[in-house]
Design an enzyme around this catalytic site. Structure first.
Site, PDB file in Angstrom:
ATOM      1  N   GLU A  36       0.833  -1.212   0.000  1.00 53.56           N
ATOM      2  CA  GLU A  36       0.000   0.000   0.000  1.00 53.56           C
ATOM      3  C   GLU A  36       0.867   1.262   0.000  1.00 53.56           C
ATOM      4  O   GLU A  36       1.886   1.318   0.709  1.00 53.56           O
ATOM      5  CB  GLU A  36      -0.887  -0.038   1.249  1.00 53.56           C
ATOM      6  CG  GLU A  36      -2.305   0.364   1.022  1.00 53.56           C
ATOM      7  CD  GLU A  36      -3.075  -0.530   0.067  1.00 53.56           C
ATOM      8  OE1 GLU A  36      -3.090  -0.211  -1.148  1.00 53.56           O
ATOM      9  OE2 GLU A  36      -3.680  -1.506   0.513  1.00 53.56           O
ATOM     10  N   GLY A 120     -16.438   5.154  -2.632  1.00 49.67           N
ATOM     11  CA  GLY A 120     -15.778   5.567  -1.403  1.00 49.67           C
ATOM     12  C   GLY A 120     -15.551   4.430  -0.422  1.00 49.67           C
ATOM     13  O   GLY A 120     -15.185   4.652   0.723  1.00 49.67           O
ATOM     14  N   GLY A 122     -13.305   2.097  -0.805  1.00 50.11           N
ATOM     15  CA  GLY A 122     -11.908   1.667  -0.837  1.00 50.11           C
ATOM     16  C   GLY A 122     -11.654   0.499  -1.764  1.00 50.11           C
ATOM     17  O   GLY A 122     -10.571  -0.067  -1.771  1.00 50.11           O
ATOM     18  N   SER A 124     -11.896   0.869  -5.014  1.00 44.86           N
ATOM     19  CA  SER A 124     -11.587   1.568  -6.255  1.00 44.86           C
ATOM     20  C   SER A 124     -12.712   1.579  -7.280  1.00 44.86           C
ATOM     21  O   SER A 124     -12.566   1.101  -8.414  1.00 44.86           O
ATOM     22  CB  SER A 124     -10.313   1.027  -6.897  1.00 44.86           C
ATOM     23  OG  SER A 124      -9.891   1.981  -7.835  1.00 44.86           O
ATOM     24  N   SER A 125     -13.828   2.172  -6.863  1.00 40.71           N
ATOM     25  CA  SER A 125     -14.918   2.351  -7.814  1.00 40.71           C
ATOM     26  C   SER A 125     -14.476   3.294  -8.938  1.00 40.71           C
ATOM     27  O   SER A 125     -14.981   3.210 -10.058  1.00 40.71           O
ATOM     28  CB  SER A 125     -16.135   2.932  -7.095  1.00 40.71           C
ATOM     29  OG  SER A 125     -15.785   4.094  -6.382  1.00 40.71           O
ATOM     30  N   SER A 126     -13.501   4.153  -8.660  1.00 40.40           N
ATOM     31  CA  SER A 126     -13.103   5.117  -9.700  1.00 40.40           C
ATOM     32  C   SER A 126     -12.363   4.432 -10.849  1.00 40.40           C
ATOM     33  O   SER A 126     -12.626   4.720 -12.015  1.00 40.40           O
ATOM     34  CB  SER A 126     -12.277   6.254  -9.097  1.00 40.40           C
ATOM     35  OG  SER A 126     -11.240   5.745  -8.323  1.00 40.40           O
ATOM     36  N   GLU A 159      -7.846  10.422 -13.740  1.00 39.73           N
ATOM     37  CA  GLU A 159      -7.980  10.602 -12.290  1.00 39.73           C
ATOM     38  C   GLU A 159      -7.139  11.809 -11.813  1.00 39.73           C
ATOM     39  O   GLU A 159      -7.588  12.621 -11.019  1.00 39.73           O
ATOM     40  CB  GLU A 159      -7.509   9.320 -11.598  1.00 39.73           C
ATOM     41  CG  GLU A 159      -7.729   9.316 -10.135  1.00 39.73           C
ATOM     42  CD  GLU A 159      -8.766   8.285  -9.699  1.00 39.73           C
ATOM     43  OE1 GLU A 159      -9.098   8.276  -8.538  1.00 39.73           O
ATOM     44  OE2 GLU A 159      -9.236   7.513 -10.539  1.00 39.73           O
ATOM     45  N   ASP A 171      -4.641   0.951  -9.009  1.00 40.90           N
ATOM     46  CA  ASP A 171      -6.032   0.537  -9.231  1.00 40.90           C
ATOM     47  C   ASP A 171      -6.292   0.249 -10.706  1.00 40.90           C
ATOM     48  O   ASP A 171      -6.977  -0.713 -11.056  1.00 40.90           O
ATOM     49  CB  ASP A 171      -6.989   1.639  -8.753  1.00 40.90           C
ATOM     50  CG  ASP A 171      -6.679   2.070  -7.336  1.00 40.90           C
ATOM     51  OD1 ASP A 171      -6.153   1.238  -6.580  1.00 40.90           O
ATOM     52  OD2 ASP A 171      -6.938   3.241  -6.986  1.00 40.90           O
ATOM     53  N   TYR A 221      -4.429  12.017   1.063  1.00 43.91           N
ATOM     54  CA  TYR A 221      -3.667  11.274   0.044  1.00 43.91           C
ATOM     55  C   TYR A 221      -2.667  12.175  -0.691  1.00 43.91           C
ATOM     56  O   TYR A 221      -1.483  11.851  -0.802  1.00 43.91           O
ATOM     57  CB  TYR A 221      -4.640  10.648  -0.958  1.00 43.91           C
ATOM     58  CG  TYR A 221      -3.965   9.736  -1.960  1.00 43.91           C
ATOM     59  CD1 TYR A 221      -3.832   8.375  -1.719  1.00 43.91           C
ATOM     60  CD2 TYR A 221      -3.449  10.226  -3.151  1.00 43.91           C
ATOM     61  CE1 TYR A 221      -3.208   7.539  -2.630  1.00 43.91           C
ATOM     62  CE2 TYR A 221      -2.825   9.402  -4.057  1.00 43.91           C
ATOM     63  CZ  TYR A 221      -2.709   8.058  -3.801  1.00 43.91           C
ATOM     64  OH  TYR A 221      -2.082   7.230  -4.705  1.00 43.91           O
TER      65      TYR A 221
HETATM   66  C1  GLA Z   1      -5.452   4.538  -3.774  1.00 43.30           C
HETATM   67  C2  GLA Z   1      -4.769   5.037  -5.040  1.00 43.30           C
HETATM   68  C3  GLA Z   1      -3.674   4.072  -5.501  1.00 43.30           C
HETATM   69  C4  GLA Z   1      -2.727   3.701  -4.370  1.00 43.30           C
HETATM   70  C5  GLA Z   1      -3.520   3.316  -3.121  1.00 43.30           C
HETATM   71  C6  GLA Z   1      -2.621   3.116  -1.917  1.00 43.30           C
HETATM   72  O1  GLA Z   1      -6.180   3.370  -4.035  1.00 43.30           O
HETATM   73  O2  GLA Z   1      -5.714   5.176  -6.074  1.00 43.30           O
HETATM   74  O3  GLA Z   1      -2.974   4.637  -6.586  1.00 43.30           O
HETATM   75  O4  GLA Z   1      -1.817   4.729  -4.118  1.00 43.30           O
HETATM   76  O5  GLA Z   1      -4.486   4.293  -2.771  1.00 43.30           O
HETATM   77  O6  GLA Z   1      -1.823   1.987  -2.102  1.00 43.30           O
END
Ligand code: GLA
Length: 358
Positions: A36, A120, A122, A124-126, A159, A171, A221
Protein backbone atom coordinates in the site's frame (compact mmCIF):
# COMPACT_ATOMS: atom_id res chain seq x y z
CA UNK A 1 -15.31 -1.14 -40.25
CA UNK A 2 -18.76 -0.70 -38.67
CA UNK A 3 -20.93 2.28 -39.61
CA UNK A 4 -22.45 4.68 -37.10
CA UNK A 5 -25.40 6.98 -37.26
CA UNK A 6 -23.09 9.79 -36.16
CA UNK A 7 -20.98 9.44 -39.31
CA UNK A 8 -23.48 11.60 -41.25
CA UNK A 9 -23.84 8.93 -43.91
CA UNK A 10 -26.97 10.48 -45.45
CA UNK A 11 -27.24 7.98 -48.33
CA UNK A 12 -28.08 5.15 -45.99
CA UNK A 13 -29.73 6.60 -42.89
CA UNK A 14 -31.99 3.57 -42.48
CA UNK A 15 -29.09 1.14 -42.80
CA UNK A 16 -27.10 3.22 -40.37
CA UNK A 17 -29.85 3.09 -37.76
CA UNK A 18 -29.90 -0.68 -38.12
CA UNK A 19 -26.16 -0.73 -37.60
CA UNK A 20 -26.29 1.12 -34.27
CA UNK A 21 -23.45 -0.34 -32.31
CA UNK A 22 -24.11 -1.22 -28.70
CA UNK A 23 -21.43 -2.58 -26.40
CA UNK A 24 -21.24 -3.33 -22.69
CA UNK A 25 -18.03 -3.20 -20.75
CA UNK A 26 -17.29 -4.17 -17.18
CA UNK A 27 -14.58 -2.60 -15.02
CA UNK A 28 -13.90 -4.54 -11.83
CA UNK A 29 -13.20 -3.21 -8.36
CA UNK A 30 -9.95 -4.28 -6.78
CA UNK A 31 -8.60 -5.62 -3.54
CA UNK A 32 -4.98 -5.04 -2.69
CA UNK A 33 -3.62 -8.04 -0.82
CA UNK A 34 -0.53 -6.12 0.25
CA UNK A 35 1.70 -3.25 -0.96
CA UNK A 36 0.00 0.00 0.00
CA UNK A 37 1.18 3.50 -0.94
CA UNK A 38 4.03 1.91 -2.85
CA UNK A 39 2.76 2.54 -6.39
CA UNK A 40 3.72 6.20 -6.61
CA UNK A 41 6.94 5.37 -4.74
CA UNK A 42 8.34 3.02 -7.39
CA UNK A 43 7.67 -0.03 -5.20
CA UNK A 44 5.74 -3.30 -5.22
CA UNK A 45 2.08 -4.26 -4.76
CA UNK A 46 -0.04 -7.41 -5.03
CA UNK A 47 -3.65 -6.52 -5.94
CA UNK A 48 -6.37 -8.50 -7.71
CA UNK A 49 -9.62 -7.65 -9.49
CA UNK A 50 -12.90 -8.65 -7.79
CA UNK A 51 -16.32 -9.51 -9.24
CA UNK A 52 -18.25 -6.36 -8.21
CA UNK A 53 -17.60 -3.37 -10.42
CA UNK A 54 -19.02 -0.91 -12.90
CA UNK A 55 -20.77 -1.78 -16.15
CA UNK A 56 -21.03 0.78 -18.94
CA UNK A 57 -23.42 0.30 -21.83
CA UNK A 58 -22.50 2.46 -24.83
CA UNK A 59 -24.54 3.00 -27.93
CA UNK A 60 -23.50 5.00 -30.99
CA UNK A 61 -25.65 8.11 -31.29
CA UNK A 62 -26.87 10.16 -34.27
CA UNK A 63 -26.65 13.32 -32.15
CA UNK A 64 -23.78 15.74 -31.79
CA UNK A 65 -23.04 15.15 -28.13
CA UNK A 66 -22.45 12.52 -25.47
CA UNK A 67 -25.27 11.62 -23.10
CA UNK A 68 -24.40 9.89 -19.86
CA UNK A 69 -26.84 8.36 -17.42
CA UNK A 70 -25.51 7.26 -14.01
CA UNK A 71 -28.21 4.82 -12.91
CA UNK A 72 -26.98 4.25 -9.35
CA UNK A 73 -26.89 8.01 -8.66
CA UNK A 74 -29.94 8.79 -10.76
CA UNK A 75 -28.05 11.66 -12.40
CA UNK A 76 -27.17 12.52 -15.98
CA UNK A 77 -24.74 14.58 -18.00
CA UNK A 78 -24.64 15.86 -21.56
CA UNK A 79 -21.63 17.32 -23.32
CA UNK A 80 -20.29 17.86 -26.82
CA UNK A 81 -16.86 19.18 -25.93
CA UNK A 82 -15.63 17.81 -22.60
CA UNK A 83 -15.15 20.69 -20.23
CA UNK A 84 -13.93 20.34 -16.68
CA UNK A 85 -16.46 19.70 -13.92
CA UNK A 86 -16.26 18.15 -10.50
CA UNK A 87 -17.80 14.90 -9.22
CA UNK A 88 -18.55 11.74 -11.21
CA UNK A 89 -19.08 13.74 -14.42
CA UNK A 90 -15.32 14.34 -14.56
CA UNK A 91 -14.82 10.63 -15.41
CA UNK A 92 -16.75 10.31 -18.71
CA UNK A 93 -15.58 13.74 -19.80
CA UNK A 94 -11.97 12.97 -18.90
CA UNK A 95 -12.03 9.56 -20.58
CA UNK A 96 -13.48 11.01 -23.81
CA UNK A 97 -10.92 13.84 -23.81
CA UNK A 98 -7.95 11.58 -23.04
CA UNK A 99 -8.97 8.94 -25.61
CA UNK A 100 -9.27 11.64 -28.26
CA UNK A 101 -5.94 13.13 -27.19
CA UNK A 102 -4.42 9.66 -27.65
CA UNK A 103 -5.68 9.65 -31.25
CA UNK A 104 -8.91 7.63 -30.97
CA UNK A 105 -11.73 8.94 -33.18
CA UNK A 106 -14.74 8.38 -30.94
CA UNK A 107 -18.28 8.53 -32.30
CA UNK A 108 -20.82 10.37 -30.15
CA UNK A 109 -22.57 7.94 -27.85
CA UNK A 110 -25.17 7.39 -25.18
CA UNK A 111 -23.61 5.88 -22.09
CA UNK A 112 -25.36 4.19 -19.18
CA UNK A 113 -23.44 3.49 -15.99
CA UNK A 114 -24.47 0.76 -13.53
CA UNK A 115 -22.46 -0.13 -10.47
CA UNK A 116 -22.59 -2.67 -7.70
CA UNK A 117 -19.48 -1.23 -6.06
CA UNK A 118 -20.12 1.28 -3.30
CA UNK A 119 -18.36 4.60 -3.98
CA UNK A 120 -15.78 5.57 -1.40
CA UNK A 121 -15.57 2.05 0.06
CA UNK A 122 -11.91 1.67 -0.84
CA UNK A 123 -12.44 -0.95 -3.57
CA UNK A 124 -11.59 1.57 -6.26
CA UNK A 125 -14.92 2.35 -7.81
CA UNK A 126 -13.10 5.12 -9.70
CA UNK A 127 -10.76 2.80 -11.62
CA UNK A 128 -13.69 0.44 -12.24
CA UNK A 129 -15.57 3.35 -13.79
CA UNK A 130 -12.74 4.78 -15.89
CA UNK A 131 -11.67 1.37 -17.25
CA UNK A 132 -15.26 0.38 -18.13
CA UNK A 133 -15.76 3.75 -19.84
CA UNK A 134 -12.58 3.29 -21.87
CA UNK A 135 -13.42 -0.19 -23.08
CA UNK A 136 -17.03 0.78 -23.87
CA UNK A 137 -16.06 3.92 -25.79
CA UNK A 138 -13.33 2.13 -27.72
CA UNK A 139 -15.75 -0.74 -28.39
CA UNK A 140 -18.47 1.50 -29.74
CA UNK A 141 -15.84 3.06 -31.99
CA UNK A 142 -14.97 -0.41 -33.29
CA UNK A 143 -11.54 -0.46 -31.65
CA UNK A 144 -9.73 -3.05 -29.55
CA UNK A 145 -8.41 -2.05 -26.13
CA UNK A 146 -4.79 -2.47 -27.26
CA UNK A 147 -1.92 -2.11 -24.78
CA UNK A 148 -3.44 -2.35 -21.32
CA UNK A 149 -0.52 -0.66 -19.58
CA UNK A 150 -1.01 2.35 -21.86
CA UNK A 151 -4.73 2.27 -21.12
CA UNK A 152 -4.01 2.17 -17.38
CA UNK A 153 -1.82 5.25 -17.80
CA UNK A 154 -4.61 6.99 -19.68
CA UNK A 155 -7.14 6.18 -16.92
CA UNK A 156 -4.66 7.42 -14.36
CA UNK A 157 -4.36 10.74 -16.25
CA UNK A 158 -8.15 11.03 -16.05
CA UNK A 159 -7.98 10.60 -12.29
CA UNK A 160 -5.01 12.97 -11.88
CA UNK A 161 -5.90 15.71 -14.32
CA UNK A 162 -9.69 15.61 -14.53
CA UNK A 163 -10.76 14.36 -11.11
CA UNK A 164 -7.92 15.98 -9.17
CA UNK A 165 -6.78 12.91 -7.20
CA UNK A 166 -3.03 12.39 -7.61
CA UNK A 167 -3.31 8.61 -7.41
CA UNK A 168 -0.76 6.16 -8.78
CA UNK A 169 -1.28 3.27 -11.21
CA UNK A 170 -2.26 0.54 -8.74
CA UNK A 171 -6.03 0.54 -9.23
CA UNK A 172 -6.01 0.95 -13.00
CA UNK A 173 -3.44 -1.83 -13.55
CA UNK A 174 -5.32 -4.13 -11.16
CA UNK A 175 -8.57 -3.49 -13.05
CA UNK A 176 -7.04 -3.88 -16.51
CA UNK A 177 -4.35 -6.54 -16.12
CA UNK A 178 -5.55 -8.98 -13.44
CA UNK A 179 -6.17 -12.64 -14.18
CA UNK A 180 -8.85 -14.81 -12.59
CA UNK A 181 -7.49 -16.93 -9.72
CA UNK A 182 -4.31 -14.85 -9.51
CA UNK A 183 -2.94 -11.83 -7.74
CA UNK A 184 -1.00 -9.37 -9.85
CA UNK A 185 2.53 -8.62 -8.66
CA UNK A 186 3.32 -5.12 -9.91
CA UNK A 187 6.82 -3.71 -9.89
CA UNK A 188 6.09 -0.02 -10.39
CA UNK A 189 9.73 0.84 -10.98
CA UNK A 190 9.99 -1.25 -14.15
CA UNK A 191 6.22 -1.57 -14.73
CA UNK A 192 6.69 -5.32 -14.71
CA UNK A 193 3.56 -7.42 -14.16
CA UNK A 194 3.63 -11.02 -12.90
CA UNK A 195 0.56 -13.19 -12.31
CA UNK A 196 0.92 -14.98 -8.98
CA UNK A 197 -1.45 -17.93 -8.36
CA UNK A 198 -3.63 -17.10 -5.34
CA UNK A 199 -4.22 -20.52 -3.80
CA UNK A 200 -5.74 -19.73 -0.40
CA UNK A 201 -5.80 -23.38 0.79
CA UNK A 202 -9.22 -23.01 2.41
CA UNK A 203 -8.50 -19.58 3.91
CA UNK A 204 -10.97 -16.78 3.08
CA UNK A 205 -10.22 -13.17 2.23
CA UNK A 206 -12.96 -10.72 3.17
CA UNK A 207 -13.39 -6.96 3.15
CA UNK A 208 -15.27 -4.96 5.73
CA UNK A 209 -16.40 -1.40 5.11
CA UNK A 210 -15.18 0.73 8.01
CA UNK A 211 -18.09 3.11 7.42
CA UNK A 212 -15.69 6.03 7.16
CA UNK A 213 -16.14 7.15 3.57
CA UNK A 214 -12.99 8.49 1.99
CA UNK A 215 -12.46 10.70 -1.00
CA UNK A 216 -8.98 10.54 -2.46
CA UNK A 217 -9.08 14.04 -3.87
CA UNK A 218 -10.01 15.60 -0.56
CA UNK A 219 -8.21 13.34 1.89
CA UNK A 220 -4.63 13.36 3.09
CA UNK A 221 -3.67 11.27 0.04
CA UNK A 222 -2.28 14.20 -1.92
CA UNK A 223 -0.47 15.38 1.20
CA UNK A 224 1.26 11.97 1.50
CA UNK A 225 2.35 12.22 -2.11
CA UNK A 226 3.80 15.66 -1.50
CA UNK A 227 5.67 14.40 1.56
CA UNK A 228 7.17 11.54 -0.45
CA UNK A 229 8.20 13.93 -3.23
CA UNK A 230 9.88 16.18 -0.66
CA UNK A 231 11.69 13.21 0.92
CA UNK A 232 13.00 12.20 -2.53
CA UNK A 233 14.18 15.75 -3.16
CA UNK A 234 16.00 15.90 0.16
CA UNK A 235 17.64 12.51 -0.44
CA UNK A 236 18.38 13.20 -4.12
CA UNK A 237 16.69 10.01 -5.33
CA UNK A 238 13.99 9.51 -7.98
CA UNK A 239 11.70 7.37 -5.83
CA UNK A 240 11.45 6.38 -2.17
CA UNK A 241 11.91 2.70 -3.01
CA UNK A 242 15.50 3.58 -3.83
CA UNK A 243 16.18 4.93 -0.35
CA UNK A 244 18.59 3.02 1.88
CA UNK A 245 17.59 1.87 5.38
CA UNK A 246 19.81 4.59 6.93
CA UNK A 247 18.17 7.35 4.89
CA UNK A 248 15.06 7.41 7.12
CA UNK A 249 17.17 8.69 10.02
CA UNK A 250 18.56 11.55 7.92
CA UNK A 251 15.13 13.05 7.31
CA UNK A 252 12.97 15.23 9.55
CA UNK A 253 9.75 13.65 10.81
CA UNK A 254 7.28 12.64 9.55
CA UNK A 255 9.30 12.08 6.37
CA UNK A 256 11.56 9.47 7.97
CA UNK A 257 8.58 7.35 8.97
CA UNK A 258 7.12 7.61 5.46
CA UNK A 259 10.39 6.15 4.10
CA UNK A 260 10.34 3.36 6.68
CA UNK A 261 6.83 2.42 5.61
CA UNK A 262 7.67 2.26 1.90
CA UNK A 263 10.83 0.18 2.38
CA UNK A 264 9.22 -2.25 4.83
CA UNK A 265 6.04 -2.56 2.74
CA UNK A 266 8.05 -3.49 -0.36
CA UNK A 267 9.77 -6.16 1.70
CA UNK A 268 6.41 -7.47 2.96
CA UNK A 269 5.19 -7.81 -0.64
CA UNK A 270 8.26 -9.91 -1.51
CA UNK A 271 7.70 -12.04 1.59
CA UNK A 272 3.97 -12.44 0.83
CA UNK A 273 4.75 -13.73 -2.67
CA UNK A 274 7.23 -16.20 -1.18
CA UNK A 275 4.76 -17.28 1.54
CA UNK A 276 2.00 -17.82 -1.05
CA UNK A 277 4.44 -19.88 -3.11
CA UNK A 278 5.01 -22.28 -0.23
CA UNK A 279 1.36 -22.23 0.89
CA UNK A 280 2.10 -20.52 4.21
CA UNK A 281 -1.13 -18.54 4.69
CA UNK A 282 -0.51 -17.96 8.41
CA UNK A 283 2.60 -16.02 7.39
CA UNK A 284 0.55 -14.02 4.86
CA UNK A 285 -1.73 -13.13 7.80
CA UNK A 286 1.24 -11.93 9.87
CA UNK A 287 2.38 -9.80 6.94
CA UNK A 288 -1.08 -8.21 6.70
CA UNK A 289 -0.84 -7.31 10.40
CA UNK A 290 2.64 -5.85 9.84
CA UNK A 291 1.35 -3.83 6.91
CA UNK A 292 -1.46 -2.43 9.05
CA UNK A 293 0.88 -1.41 11.87
CA UNK A 294 3.13 0.37 9.43
CA UNK A 295 0.24 2.11 7.65
CA UNK A 296 -1.14 3.20 11.02
CA UNK A 297 2.07 4.25 12.78
CA UNK A 298 4.50 5.22 10.01
CA UNK A 299 2.25 6.30 7.16
CA UNK A 300 -0.59 7.53 9.36
CA UNK A 301 -3.53 6.71 7.11
CA UNK A 302 -5.73 4.97 9.69
CA UNK A 303 -8.75 6.43 11.45
CA UNK A 304 -10.76 5.39 14.54
CA UNK A 305 -13.37 3.74 12.24
CA UNK A 306 -10.66 1.78 10.45
CA UNK A 307 -9.13 0.67 13.76
CA UNK A 308 -12.52 -0.59 14.92
CA UNK A 309 -13.03 -2.52 11.66
CA UNK A 310 -9.56 -4.11 11.91
CA UNK A 311 -10.28 -5.04 15.52
CA UNK A 312 -13.62 -6.60 14.48
CA UNK A 313 -11.75 -8.74 11.92
CA UNK A 314 -9.16 -9.81 14.50
CA UNK A 315 -11.81 -10.50 17.14
CA UNK A 316 -13.60 -12.77 14.64
CA UNK A 317 -10.39 -14.80 14.34
CA UNK A 318 -8.59 -13.26 11.33
CA UNK A 319 -5.04 -14.50 10.80
CA UNK A 320 -4.29 -10.93 9.69
CA UNK A 321 -6.16 -7.72 8.90
CA UNK A 322 -5.25 -4.32 7.57
CA UNK A 323 -6.47 -1.03 6.20
CA UNK A 324 -6.68 -1.24 2.41
CA UNK A 325 -6.24 1.22 -0.45
CA UNK A 326 -5.60 4.85 0.32
CA UNK A 327 -6.90 4.58 3.90
CA UNK A 328 -8.44 7.55 5.74
CA UNK A 329 -11.59 5.38 5.89
CA UNK A 330 -12.74 2.87 3.28
CA UNK A 331 -12.51 -0.91 3.63
CA UNK A 332 -10.26 -3.19 5.61
CA UNK A 333 -9.08 -6.61 4.46
CA UNK A 334 -8.97 -9.74 6.62
CA UNK A 335 -7.63 -13.25 6.04
CA UNK A 336 -9.54 -16.03 7.83
CA UNK A 337 -8.32 -19.57 8.47
CA UNK A 338 -10.43 -22.55 7.34
CA UNK A 339 -13.53 -22.92 9.51
CA UNK A 340 -13.39 -19.34 10.84
CA UNK A 341 -16.22 -17.11 9.65
CA UNK A 342 -15.58 -13.43 8.85
CA UNK A 343 -17.89 -10.97 10.68
CA UNK A 344 -21.44 -11.00 9.26
CA UNK A 345 -21.01 -7.55 7.68
CA UNK A 346 -17.83 -8.57 5.81
CA UNK A 347 -17.84 -9.59 2.13
CA UNK A 348 -15.73 -12.55 1.00
CA UNK A 349 -13.61 -11.64 -2.05
CA UNK A 350 -11.95 -13.75 -4.72
CA UNK A 351 -9.63 -12.91 -7.61
CA UNK A 352 -11.80 -12.35 -10.69
CA UNK A 353 -11.17 -11.39 -14.31
CA UNK A 354 -9.89 -8.03 -15.56
CA UNK A 355 -11.94 -5.32 -17.27
CA UNK A 356 -13.59 -6.69 -20.40
CA UNK A 357 -16.32 -6.35 -22.98
CA UNK A 358 -19.37 -8.41 -21.97
C1 GLA B 1 -5.45 4.54 -3.77
C2 GLA B 1 -4.77 5.04 -5.04
C3 GLA B 1 -3.67 4.07 -5.50
C4 GLA B 1 -2.73 3.70 -4.37
C5 GLA B 1 -3.52 3.32 -3.12
C6 GLA B 1 -2.62 3.12 -1.92
O1 GLA B 1 -6.18 3.37 -4.03
O2 GLA B 1 -5.71 5.18 -6.07
O3 GLA B 1 -2.97 4.64 -6.59
O4 GLA B 1 -1.82 4.73 -4.12
O5 GLA B 1 -4.49 4.29 -2.77
O6 GLA B 1 -1.82 1.99 -2.10
Amino acid sequence: MPTYPGMACSASAAAAIQAVVQVRAHGPGRVNLIGEHTDYNGGLALPFAVAPGVTVTAEGSAGDHFEVQAHDLDERDTFAVPERVSGWRAFPRGVVAELREAGHALPFARLAIDSDLPQGSGLSSSAALSTALCLALLGVGGEEAGDRIELARLCSRVENEWVGAHTGLLDQLAALASQEGHALLIDFDRLKLTHVPLDLRGFTLATLDSGGSHDNAASGYNERRDECALACELLGIPSLSQAGAADAGRLPEPLGRRVLHVLSENQRVREAVAALGRGDLEEVGRLLDGSHESLRDCYEVSTPEVERAVEAMKDAGAAGARVMGAGFGGSVLGLFPPGVDPPAAAEPVEPGPAARLL
